[in-house]
Write a protein that holds these residues in place. Structure first.
Motif, PDB file in Angstrom:
ATOM      1  N   THR A  44      -4.761   1.690   0.486  1.00 23.49           N
ATOM      2  CA  THR A  44      -5.961   0.813   0.820  1.00 23.49           C
ATOM      3  C   THR A  44      -6.903   1.417   1.520  1.00 23.49           C
ATOM      4  OG1 THR A  44      -4.532  -1.603   1.656  1.00 23.49           O
ATOM      5  CG2 THR A  44      -6.633  -0.909   2.177  1.00 23.49           C
ATOM      6  N   GLU A  84      -5.493  -6.629  -1.211  1.00 23.36           N
ATOM      7  CA  GLU A  84      -4.535  -6.325  -0.843  1.00 23.36           C
ATOM      8  C   GLU A  84      -4.591  -7.526  -0.014  1.00 23.36           C
ATOM      9  OE1 GLU A  84      -4.401  -3.385   3.162  1.00 23.36           O
ATOM     10  OE2 GLU A  84      -1.717  -3.550   2.415  1.00 23.36           O
ATOM     11  N   ASP A 160      -4.538  -3.010  -4.661  1.00 22.00           N
ATOM     12  CA  ASP A 160      -3.934  -2.754  -3.798  1.00 22.00           C
ATOM     13  C   ASP A 160      -2.528  -4.159  -3.592  1.00 22.00           C
ATOM     14  OD1 ASP A 160      -3.758  -1.279  -1.561  1.00 22.00           O
ATOM     15  OD2 ASP A 160      -5.374  -2.029  -0.572  1.00 22.00           O
TER      16      ASP A 160
HETATM   17 MG   LIG Z   1      -2.265  -1.273   2.324  1.00 20.37          MG
END
Ligand SMILES: [Mg+2]
Ligand SMILES: Nc1ncnc2c1ncn2[C@@H]1O[C@H](COP(=O)(O)OP(=O)(O)OP(=O)(O)O)[C@@H](O)[C@H]1O
Length: 310
Positions: A44, A84, A160
């Protein structure tokens, strides 16, 4: 060979933690590139650096031919991004969310209507477009997140962990959408901690751990590098020193673990050695009561690789 993303020596430090450590990353245009690593590997953080949401401590980033990556607004507008676990506003309808984002990208009138319609169809949400996002399942929210990332006709789509928290069916749906996105000629860069997922949808991958690159290449190349010969499990009526020696003397046998009457035989080459092993045992006077080949999954090999480099 055009490059969509290239980082050199990319480094990001949070206090005592080196989240990204001298990372050289290369993503070719038109590929679906998996960014693989366990939790906390720095995926990330790397994505945020590429997008320009974080500033590197050192190293360079080139995105779509421009230095500095997503820090330039004209570059950022050509990147679609799904964070994410995207947090979408529950009080909006799926269609409304896509309309609002389309307006941000300068679409209006029929252009906006048509684009939203196209995206809803692409992610399979046409029938639920007028429901509140808060009433969507996790899989539907994730698919809406994908649609959101595709607004503005991006050249590069960064996802992500696009299938985080989804069941196997939800994961397949996301994979199918990613394949469609790629077939439209877009470069896709997606992070995942699941080798299996990356293997099924990506043409290339980079594996990282603790911020550092471990291995990279085309999927077929990686599978070749990661794959290891099989392991044969045998069970005997009785174990004798002659049998132990006979197995150990086989040229392809690398290591043998004996547990009572059972043995795990690790072979140093690829192939099916069951016939050779049984012949050796019988010649040494043994009786085989069981035999099977244990193929190690790629998942296990991935874990092994990461442990080895730790
Ligand atoms: Mg991550
Ligand atoms: N804002 C921050 N402040 C301090 N530490 C951070 C910050 N963001 C990330 N880290 C640390 O950097 C490291 C890498 O985190 P990152 O979120 O990039 O990993 P990841 O590969 O995306 O993991 P996951 O699979 O769990 O999403 C971790 O040790 C994390 O705790």
């Amino acid at each position: 060979m055009d490059i969509a993303i290239e980082t050199k020596g990319l480094t990001k430090i949070f206090g005592r933690i080196i989240a990204v450590d001298r990372l050289d990353l290369k993503v070719e245009v038109g590929t679906v590139h998996g960014f693989l690593g366990p939790n906390g590997a720095g995926k990330t953080t790397t994505i945020k650096l590429i997008l320009g949401l974080l500033k590197p401590d050192s190293g360079s980033i080139n995105v779509l031919g421009f230095n500095g990556g997503g820090q330039r607004i004209d570059v950022r507008s050509r990147i679609g991004y799904m964070p994410e676990l995207p947090k979408l506003p529950n009080f909006l309808k799926g269609r409304e969310l896509l309309e609002i984002y389309s307006e941000i990208y300068g679409l209006s009138g029929m252009d906006k209507v048509n684009e939203v319609k196209r995206l809803l169809e692409l992610v399979g949400l046409r029938d639920r477009a007028n429901d509140l996002i808060g009433h969507y399942s996790k899989g539907m929210q994730q698919r809406l997140g994908l649609a959101q990332a595709l607004i503005g006709d991006p050249d590069l789509v960064i996802l992500d962990e696009p299938s985080l928290g989804l069941d196997p069916i939800g994961m397949v749906e996301i994979r199918e959408i990613i394949k469609k996105i790629a077939s439209e000629g877009r470069t896709v860069f997606l992070s995942s901690h699941l080798l299996n997922e990356v293997q099924q949808v990506c043409s290339h991958a980079t594996v990282i751990n603790k911020g550092m690159k471990i291995i990279e290449g085309s999927i077929s190349n990686l599978l070749e590098k990661l794959s290891k010969p099989n392991e044969v499990i045998i069970e005997l009526e009785k174990v004798t020193p002659e049998i132990i020696k006979a197995i150990r003397d086989l040229s392809f046998v690398e290591k043998v673990n004996w547990i009572g009457n059972k043995a795990e035989i690790f072979c140093s080459k690829k192939g099916d050695f069951r016939a050779d092993i049984s012949r050796a045992i019988i010649n040494a006077g043994g009786i085989i009561t069981g035999m099977r080949v244990e193929e190690r999954s790629l998942e296990e090999l991935f874990i092994e690789l990461i442990k080895k480099r730790d």
